[in-house]
Scaffold this active site. Sequence first.
Site, PDB file in Angstrom:
ATOM      1  CE1 TYR A 140      -3.262   2.813   0.374  1.00  0.00           C
ATOM      2  CE2 TYR A 140      -3.769   2.037   2.594  1.00  0.00           C
ATOM      3  CZ  TYR A 140      -4.016   2.899   1.543  1.00  0.00           C
ATOM      4  OH  TYR A 140      -5.010   3.832   1.653  1.00  0.00           O
ATOM      5  CE  LYS A 168      -6.237   1.693  -1.387  1.00  0.00           C
ATOM      6  NZ  LYS A 168      -6.977   1.757  -0.101  1.00  0.00           N
TER       7      LYS A 168
END
Length: 293
Positions: A140, A168
């Site tokens: 992330y 992400k």
Amino acid sequence: MTATAPRPFGRALCAMITPFTAAGALDVDAARAHAARLVAEGCDGIVLSGTTGESPTTTDAEKSALLRTVRAEVGDGVPLLSGVGGPDTAATLRLARQAEEAGADGLLVVSPYYSRPPQAAVEAYFLRVAESTGLPLMLYDIPGRTGVRIEPETLLRLAEHPRVVAVKDCSCDLLGATKVLARTSPAYYSGSEELNLPLYAVGGAGYVSTVANVAPRQMRAPLDAFDAGRTDEAARLNGLTARLVELMMASGLPGTVTAKALLDAGPVREPLQPAGREAADGLRKAYEELLAA
């Protein structure tokens, strides 16, 4: 990579809110109902206990209970990722093992925040998490919150680990993402709704969306149209979501707050505060306009 790139967790993922009761406790019944609705309305997978899920203010026990509850509701066919990560590597490893025991299919691992470690330390941190369980990782990258970027060269090295399967991307750096996509295999998921379609068009796998909590079908529709070869329609459908995305994600309020303002999901936990009446009314108007479009 193309639109047929690997999608280890599907295309359309929701970063799910964590419902609370009026008294502030975890509301497992509401969580069960909300997860079922997300799947019924087009979400391929669900990310639990991320920022949208108020992970900084939920306990380890609540994170496990939420994961077990949603797993029981949606079954084994829907990928569930559990958010882990933070400024303390030992705590991150503990959360990762706990998520594996509770039935997660993967881990959303945010880079260590606040301490702003150099890239070598960021890389070592992710590798420690990758070795701590048998679960695949979605890294992330959200430098606006963590204070540290996962630089493209670091991502390229991390991609060599077999359990690093996805990213992400909340860096808002489409050029950087394109360069990494051209050189390595992990799936790229947009974490910034305004870039869902652009990133998908250059080889992204899909998205992890906060706005999907309230408009799952509408967030998925542009990707469906793009896959069907209707690029003009994809652009039009993407444009319809712009006002709601702007109000939910770029109005100065956290996405958790704006999502809960549109859902019957209980309060947010302090230090967050609920949306005021004016903001809530604006959100409701944009939401209703999108549903009517």
